[in-house]
Design a protein around this motif. Structure first.
Motif, short mmCIF file in Angstrom:
data_model
loop_
_atom_site.label_atom_id
_atom_site.label_comp_id
_atom_site.label_asym_id
_atom_site.label_seq_id
_atom_site.Cartn_x
_atom_site.Cartn_y
_atom_site.Cartn_z
N MET A 134 0.85 -1.18 0.00
CA MET A 134 0.00 0.00 0.00
C MET A 134 0.88 1.24 0.00
N THR A 135 0.53 2.17 -0.85
CA THR A 135 1.26 3.42 -0.94
C THR A 135 0.34 4.55 -0.49
N ASP A 136 0.57 5.08 0.69
CA ASP A 136 -0.29 6.11 1.25
C ASP A 136 0.25 7.49 0.86
N ILE A 137 -0.44 8.12 -0.07
CA ILE A 137 -0.05 9.48 -0.49
C ILE A 137 -1.16 10.48 -0.17
N GLU A 138 -2.09 10.09 0.69
CA GLU A 138 -3.26 10.94 0.97
C GLU A 138 -2.86 12.33 1.44
N ASN A 139 -1.97 12.44 2.41
CA ASN A 139 -1.59 13.76 2.93
C ASN A 139 -0.92 14.63 1.87
N ILE A 140 -0.11 14.02 1.03
CA ILE A 140 0.56 14.76 -0.05
C ILE A 140 -0.48 15.36 -0.98
N VAL A 151 -4.01 4.13 -7.02
CA VAL A 151 -4.64 4.80 -5.89
C VAL A 151 -5.88 5.54 -6.40
N VAL A 152 -6.88 5.59 -5.54
CA VAL A 152 -8.16 6.21 -5.91
C VAL A 152 -8.48 7.29 -4.88
N PHE A 153 -8.83 8.46 -5.38
CA PHE A 153 -9.25 9.57 -4.53
C PHE A 153 -10.67 9.95 -4.90
N GLU A 154 -11.43 10.36 -3.88
CA GLU A 154 -12.80 10.80 -4.10
C GLU A 154 -13.02 12.18 -3.48
N ALA A 155 -13.81 12.97 -4.19
CA ALA A 155 -14.17 14.31 -3.71
C ALA A 155 -15.68 14.43 -3.69
N ASP A 156 -16.21 14.86 -2.56
CA ASP A 156 -17.63 15.22 -2.42
C ASP A 156 -17.67 16.72 -2.19
N ILE A 157 -18.32 17.43 -3.09
CA ILE A 157 -18.35 18.89 -3.05
C ILE A 157 -19.77 19.34 -2.74
N PHE A 192 -19.97 14.73 -6.98
CA PHE A 192 -19.06 13.66 -6.57
C PHE A 192 -18.08 13.41 -7.72
N ALA A 193 -16.79 13.28 -7.40
CA ALA A 193 -15.79 12.97 -8.41
C ALA A 193 -14.84 11.90 -7.88
N ARG A 194 -14.36 11.07 -8.81
CA ARG A 194 -13.40 10.01 -8.45
C ARG A 194 -12.22 10.08 -9.43
N TYR A 195 -11.02 9.94 -8.87
CA TYR A 195 -9.78 10.00 -9.65
C TYR A 195 -8.95 8.75 -9.40
N ARG A 196 -8.26 8.29 -10.44
CA ARG A 196 -7.34 7.16 -10.32
C ARG A 196 -5.97 7.56 -10.84
N GLY A 197 -4.95 7.00 -10.19
CA GLY A 197 -3.60 7.25 -10.64
C GLY A 197 -2.70 6.09 -10.27
N VAL A 198 -1.55 6.03 -10.92
CA VAL A 198 -0.55 4.99 -10.65
C VAL A 198 0.61 5.63 -9.90
N VAL A 199 1.00 4.99 -8.80
CA VAL A 199 2.07 5.53 -7.96
C VAL A 199 3.04 4.39 -7.65
N ASP A 200 4.34 4.73 -7.60
CA ASP A 200 5.31 3.70 -7.26
C ASP A 200 5.64 3.73 -5.78
N SER A 201 6.49 2.84 -5.34
CA SER A 201 6.81 2.72 -3.92
C SER A 201 7.57 3.93 -3.38
N ASN A 202 8.09 4.77 -4.27
CA ASN A 202 8.75 6.02 -3.86
C ASN A 202 7.80 7.21 -3.89
N LYS A 203 6.52 6.92 -4.09
CA LYS A 203 5.44 7.92 -4.12
C LYS A 203 5.51 8.84 -5.33
N TYR A 204 6.11 8.35 -6.42
CA TYR A 204 6.13 9.08 -7.68
C TYR A 204 4.85 8.73 -8.42
N ILE A 205 4.12 9.74 -8.89
CA ILE A 205 2.86 9.54 -9.59
C ILE A 205 3.13 9.55 -11.10
N TYR A 206 2.68 8.54 -11.77
CA TYR A 206 2.89 8.41 -13.21
C TYR A 206 1.69 8.95 -13.97
N HIS A 207 1.95 9.72 -15.01
CA HIS A 207 0.85 10.22 -15.85
C HIS A 207 0.28 9.05 -16.62
#
Length: 134
Positions: A1-7, A64-70, A118-133
């Motif tokens: 698991m790669t926790d990047i929530e705070n970032i 990783v998946v992020f969700e926003a409720d506005i 409501f919006a949902r986002y997906r992204g790919v992240v490596d173990s060093n917390k680098y996010i890939y486009h």
């Protein structure tokens, strides 16, 4: 698991503040927000990309998946306010390498607010917390 929530939350909070939306972001769910407009934003999922394991079966990448409720309680223009906030979030998330999986209006479940997106986002992240486009 790669926790990047705070970032990511810090990046979204800074983007919203720069756009004039200060102190409207939280990552602790509230059935009814204490103030409006309000954005509930969290990392809701994290799963391994099994096809990207190393030869030693080490997981190198996660989705990783992020969700926003506005929420908005404006009598007039509540939908527009939610859309304007979504645009700020969307621009920042896309610039970080995430793709938006959905953005949809939700029916209000309380008289306390007039509009909700409501919006949902997906992204790919490596173990060093680098996010890939993607």
């Amino acid at each position: 698991m790669t926790d990047i929530e705070n970032i990511i939350i810090n990046r979204i909070d800074n983007a919203l503040s720069s756009a004039g939306y200060k102190d409207i972001l939280g990552s602790s769910y509230q059935e009814i927000p204490a103030s409006f407009p309000w954005v509930f934003f969290e990392q809701s999922d994290d799963y391994e990309r099994v096809t990207h394991h190393s030869s030693s079966r080490t997981n190198n990448f996660d989705t990783v998946v992020f969700e926003a409720d506005i929420y908005s309680n404006k009598v007039n223009g509540s939908k527009g306010e939610c859309k304007a906030i979504l645009k700020v979030i969307d621009d920042e998330m896309v610039s970080l390498g995430f793709e938006r999986a959905t953005a949809q209006p939700m029916r209000p479940t309380s008289d306390m607010y007039k509009a909700r997106l409501f919006a949902r986002y997906r992204g790919v992240v490596d173990s060093n917390k680098y996010i890939y486009h993607t």
